[in-house]
Design a protein around this motif. Structure first.
Motif, PDB file in Angstrom:
ATOM      1  N   PRO A 283      18.496  30.398  33.913  1.00 42.14           N
ATOM      2  CA  PRO A 283      19.055  31.448  33.052  1.00 42.14           C
ATOM      3  C   PRO A 283      17.994  32.277  32.326  1.00 42.14           C
ATOM      4  O   PRO A 283      18.247  33.427  31.960  1.00 42.14           O
ATOM      5  N   THR A 284      16.804  31.689  32.124  1.00 39.78           N
ATOM      6  CA  THR A 284      15.717  32.431  31.501  1.00 39.78           C
ATOM      7  C   THR A 284      15.096  33.424  32.481  1.00 39.78           C
ATOM      8  O   THR A 284      14.711  34.536  32.111  1.00 39.78           O
ATOM      9  N   LEU A 285      15.025  33.004  33.735  1.00 40.71           N
ATOM     10  CA  LEU A 285      14.403  33.844  34.768  1.00 40.71           C
ATOM     11  C   LEU A 285      15.306  34.981  35.233  1.00 40.71           C
ATOM     12  O   LEU A 285      14.818  36.044  35.638  1.00 40.71           O
ATOM     13  N   ASN A 286      16.627  34.763  35.194  1.00 38.85           N
ATOM     14  CA  ASN A 286      17.555  35.762  35.733  1.00 38.85           C
ATOM     15  C   ASN A 286      17.376  37.171  35.159  1.00 38.85           C
ATOM     16  O   ASN A 286      17.305  38.145  35.916  1.00 38.85           O
ATOM     17  N   PRO A 287      17.295  37.336  33.824  1.00 40.43           N
ATOM     18  CA  PRO A 287      17.094  38.701  33.296  1.00 40.43           C
ATOM     19  C   PRO A 287      15.796  39.323  33.786  1.00 40.43           C
ATOM     20  O   PRO A 287      15.739  40.521  34.053  1.00 40.43           O
ATOM     21  N   LEU A 288      14.736  38.499  33.909  1.00 38.17           N
ATOM     22  CA  LEU A 288      13.458  39.012  34.388  1.00 38.17           C
ATOM     23  C   LEU A 288      13.541  39.428  35.851  1.00 38.17           C
ATOM     24  O   LEU A 288      13.036  40.481  36.251  1.00 38.17           O
ATOM     25  N   ILE A 289      14.194  38.601  36.654  1.00 34.48           N
ATOM     26  CA  ILE A 289      14.314  38.876  38.089  1.00 34.48           C
ATOM     27  C   ILE A 289      15.064  40.177  38.327  1.00 34.48           C
ATOM     28  O   ILE A 289      14.663  41.007  39.145  1.00 34.48           O
ATOM     29  N   TYR A 290      16.149  40.375  37.574  1.00 35.30           N
ATOM     30  CA  TYR A 290      16.981  41.560  37.790  1.00 35.30           C
ATOM     31  C   TYR A 290      16.412  42.816  37.116  1.00 35.30           C
ATOM     32  O   TYR A 290      16.596  43.914  37.617  1.00 35.30           O
ATOM     33  N   SER A 291      15.731  42.648  35.985  1.00 28.63           N
ATOM     34  CA  SER A 291      15.279  43.832  35.250  1.00 28.63           C
ATOM     35  C   SER A 291      13.957  44.389  35.760  1.00 28.63           C
ATOM     36  O   SER A 291      13.785  45.607  35.891  1.00 28.63           O
ATOM     37  N   LEU A 292      13.004  43.503  36.065  1.00 28.85           N
ATOM     38  CA  LEU A 292      11.678  43.961  36.457  1.00 28.85           C
ATOM     39  C   LEU A 292      11.682  44.704  37.793  1.00 28.85           C
ATOM     40  O   LEU A 292      10.845  45.561  38.034  1.00 28.85           O
ATOM     41  N   ARG A 293      12.645  44.364  38.655  1.00 25.63           N
ATOM     42  CA  ARG A 293      12.689  44.983  39.976  1.00 25.63           C
ATOM     43  C   ARG A 293      13.838  45.979  40.104  1.00 25.63           C
ATOM     44  O   ARG A 293      14.223  46.345  41.198  1.00 25.63           O
ATOM     45  N   ASN A 294      14.365  46.400  38.958  1.00 29.15           N
ATOM     46  CA  ASN A 294      15.512  47.295  38.975  1.00 29.15           C
ATOM     47  C   ASN A 294      15.215  48.524  38.120  1.00 29.15           C
ATOM     48  O   ASN A 294      15.097  48.429  36.893  1.00 29.15           O
ATOM     49  N   LYS A 295      15.077  49.670  38.752  1.00 24.32           N
ATOM     50  CA  LYS A 295      14.701  50.895  38.046  1.00 24.32           C
ATOM     51  C   LYS A 295      15.763  51.338  37.059  1.00 24.32           C
ATOM     52  O   LYS A 295      15.442  51.859  35.983  1.00 24.32           O
ATOM     53  N   GLU A 296      17.053  51.135  37.407  1.00 23.42           N
ATOM     54  CA  GLU A 296      18.127  51.552  36.501  1.00 23.42           C
ATOM     55  C   GLU A 296      18.101  50.759  35.201  1.00 23.42           C
ATOM     56  O   GLU A 296      18.279  51.312  34.111  1.00 23.42           O
ATOM     57  N   VAL A 297      17.866  49.438  35.306  1.00 19.17           N
ATOM     58  CA  VAL A 297      17.806  48.595  34.107  1.00 19.17           C
ATOM     59  C   VAL A 297      16.583  48.943  33.271  1.00 19.17           C
ATOM     60  O   VAL A 297      16.660  49.022  32.039  1.00 19.17           O
ATOM     61  N   VAL A 298      15.453  49.170  33.929  1.00 18.46           N
ATOM     62  CA  VAL A 298      14.232  49.554  33.214  1.00 18.46           C
ATOM     63  C   VAL A 298      14.433  50.887  32.488  1.00 18.46           C
ATOM     64  O   VAL A 298      14.002  51.058  31.341  1.00 18.46           O
ATOM     65  N   ALA A 299      15.114  51.828  33.145  1.00 20.36           N
ATOM     66  CA  ALA A 299      15.392  53.132  32.526  1.00 20.36           C
ATOM     67  C   ALA A 299      16.289  52.970  31.300  1.00 20.36           C
ATOM     68  O   ALA A 299      16.071  53.615  30.260  1.00 20.36           O
ATOM     69  N   ALA A 300      17.306  52.105  31.413  1.00 21.82           N
ATOM     70  CA  ALA A 300      18.196  51.847  30.275  1.00 21.82           C
ATOM     71  C   ALA A 300      17.436  51.196  29.128  1.00 21.82           C
ATOM     72  O   ALA A 300      17.680  51.496  27.950  1.00 21.82           O
ATOM     73  N   LEU A 301      16.490  50.317  29.455  1.00 21.97           N
ATOM     74  CA  LEU A 301      15.674  49.662  28.428  1.00 21.97           C
ATOM     75  C   LEU A 301      14.793  50.688  27.704  1.00 21.97           C
ATOM     76  O   LEU A 301      14.638  50.627  26.484  1.00 21.97           O
ATOM     77  N   ARG A 302      14.254  51.631  28.460  1.00 20.20           N
ATOM     78  CA  ARG A 302      13.440  52.683  27.848  1.00 20.20           C
ATOM     79  C   ARG A 302      14.267  53.568  26.929  1.00 20.20           C
ATOM     80  O   ARG A 302      13.811  53.967  25.849  1.00 20.20           O
ATOM     81  N   LYS A 303      15.504  53.869  27.341  1.00 20.37           N
ATOM     82  CA  LYS A 303      16.407  54.661  26.498  1.00 20.37           C
ATOM     83  C   LYS A 303      16.664  53.948  25.180  1.00 20.37           C
ATOM     84  O   LYS A 303      16.633  54.540  24.102  1.00 20.37           O
ATOM     85  N   LEU A 304      16.966  52.630  25.277  1.00 21.49           N
ATOM     86  CA  LEU A 304      17.253  51.839  24.090  1.00 21.49           C
ATOM     87  C   LEU A 304      16.042  51.761  23.179  1.00 21.49           C
ATOM     88  O   LEU A 304      16.161  51.889  21.952  1.00 21.49           O
ATOM     89  N   ALA A 305      14.857  51.603  23.785  1.00 21.44           N
ATOM     90  CA  ALA A 305      13.624  51.552  23.001  1.00 21.44           C
ATOM     91  C   ALA A 305      13.367  52.885  22.295  1.00 21.44           C
ATOM     92  O   ALA A 305      12.945  52.929  21.144  1.00 21.44           O
ATOM     93  N   GLY A 306      13.694  53.993  23.009  1.00 23.00           N
ATOM     94  CA  GLY A 306      13.543  55.325  22.412  1.00 23.00           C
ATOM     95  C   GLY A 306      14.452  55.521  21.224  1.00 23.00           C
ATOM     96  O   GLY A 306      14.047  56.080  20.194  1.00 23.00           O
ATOM     97  N   ARG A 307      15.702  55.035  21.331  1.00 22.53           N
ATOM     98  CA  ARG A 307      16.644  55.145  20.222  1.00 22.53           C
ATOM     99  C   ARG A 307      16.160  54.327  19.017  1.00 22.53           C
ATOM    100  O   ARG A 307      16.277  54.750  17.857  1.00 22.53           O
ATOM    101  N   CYS A 308      15.639  53.131  19.297  1.00 24.69           N
ATOM    102  CA  CYS A 308      15.142  52.272  18.205  1.00 24.69           C
ATOM    103  C   CYS A 308      13.955  52.897  17.501  1.00 24.69           C
ATOM    104  O   CYS A 308      13.794  52.773  16.283  1.00 24.69           O
ATOM    105  N   MET A 309      13.116  53.587  18.276  1.00 28.63           N
ATOM    106  CA  MET A 309      11.936  54.244  17.688  1.00 28.63           C
ATOM    107  C   MET A 309      12.360  55.387  16.761  1.00 28.63           C
ATOM    108  O   MET A 309      11.740  55.626  15.727  1.00 28.63           O
ATOM    109  N   VAL A 310      13.449  56.065  17.127  1.00 29.07           N
ATOM    110  CA  VAL A 310      13.941  57.186  16.317  1.00 29.07           C
ATOM    111  C   VAL A 310      14.425  56.673  14.956  1.00 29.07           C
ATOM    112  O   VAL A 310      14.170  57.274  13.914  1.00 29.07           O
ATOM    113  N   PHE A 311      15.159  55.530  15.001  1.00 25.75           N
ATOM    114  CA  PHE A 311      15.686  54.991  13.759  1.00 25.75           C
ATOM    115  C   PHE A 311      14.634  54.194  13.007  1.00 25.75           C
ATOM    116  O   PHE A 311      14.807  53.887  11.854  1.00 25.75           O
TER     117      PHE A 311
END
Length: 311
Positions: A283-311
């Protein structure tokens, strides 16, 4: 016997994780750290999927359910294990043991079905792309997800109630760090060979058949991919499918060994090693396996990080 100790008659004793290991404090501390990572990783993946409208597709809905299962599964096991170890309180009540066993089985069985649906989703997307919007629309997707949870719950209820009523004539000491059907069966003084045969048959239905369907789905996917003219499209499909196949292997391998062999054929140490690998590390590896090799998830993570930086 004092009235206050009456509950101890039906309580079980959890020996814990590798009780003879010399550096138990370090080991249990590491397990807690891994659990925290698993909890945060899967929670983050759920937030990303449900917070980004571009990820509201069947594949990511299934992935969010997988993360929910992994998050809940580790939370069913690790907090109780950690509490018992650091407080020295090794007991678990009969109801507590049954509850833990029920949720563990329900989540495990539901995960088998979710992983099978994820393979079928990829099969339809790659091999029948024109029919994909019809076959895997949002309504059907939510219905089959509900069916997975219902199927896992009903099967788990049966396999929790029945073994919990086996008579225990000797020690109530469970050589494991949580309540699980195979270890509970070992405590019984009654012949449980018939029930163990039922467990093997159930495992064929919920482990072997799904694993076979997943294998068949990916065999057809790979045959289709190798006929693709687009190198970019081929790489994208292979990246997604390889991530899923890695998770499938990590989940099904240990569980097939545990549940498809009689309890007398494997030791408590083997059960514990496989359980840590399958139910805590994976269960610890699953998010890494799916996120690191998935451009859509990485893009969503960048969006979320951008929103957090704004606030």
């Amino acid at each position: 016997m004092m009235p206050g100790n009456e509950s101890s008659v039906t309580d079980f004793i959890l020996v814990g994780l590798f009780p003879k290991f010399r550096h138990s404090v370090i080991l249990n501390s590491m397990i807690i750290c891994v659990y925290i990572l698993a909890f945060l990783g899967n929670m983050l993946l759920i937030i990303l999927i449900w917070g980004d409208s571009q990820l509201h597709t069947p594949m990511y809905i299934f992935l969010s359910q997988l993360s929910l299962i992994d998050l809940t599964l580790t939370s069913t096991i690790v907090p109780k294990m950690a509490f018992n170890f650091f407080t020295g309180e090794r007991t678990i009540s009969w109801i507590g043991c049954g509850t833990q066993s029920f949720f563990f089985l329900m989540l495990g069985m539901s995960e088998c079905l979710i992983l099978t649906l994820m393979a079928y989703d990829r099969y339809v997307a790659v091999c029948n792309p024109l029919r994909y919007p019809t076959i895997m629309n949002a309504r059907i997707c939510l219905r089959v997800v509900a069916g997975c949870w219902a199927g896992g719950s009903s099967s788990s209820l049966i396999h929790t109630i029945y073994p919990m009523h086996f008579p225990i004539c000797g020690s109530r000491e469970i050589h494991h760090f949580f309540c699980e059907v195979p270890v509970l069966i070992k405590l019984s003084c009654e012949d449980t060979s018939v029930y163990q045969s039922v467990v093997v048959v159930t495992s064929i239905v919920l482990l072997v058949i799904p694993f076979s369907l997943i294998t068949a789905s990916y065999t057809l996917i790979f045959l289709t991919v190798f006929r693709m003219n687009s190198v970019k499209g081929r790489r994208k499909v292979l990246a997604t499918c390889s991530s899923h196949l890695t998770v499938v292997s990590l989940f099904f391998g240990p569980n097939i060994f545990i549940y498809m062999t009689f309890t007398s054929l494997h030791s408590p140490e083997q059960d514990q090693v496989l359980s840590v690998f399958s139910n805590i590390l994976t269960p610890t590896l699953n998010p890494l396996i799916y996120s690191l090799r998935n451009k859509e998830v990485v893009a969503a993570l960048r969006k979320l990080a951008g929103r957090c930086m704004v606030f």
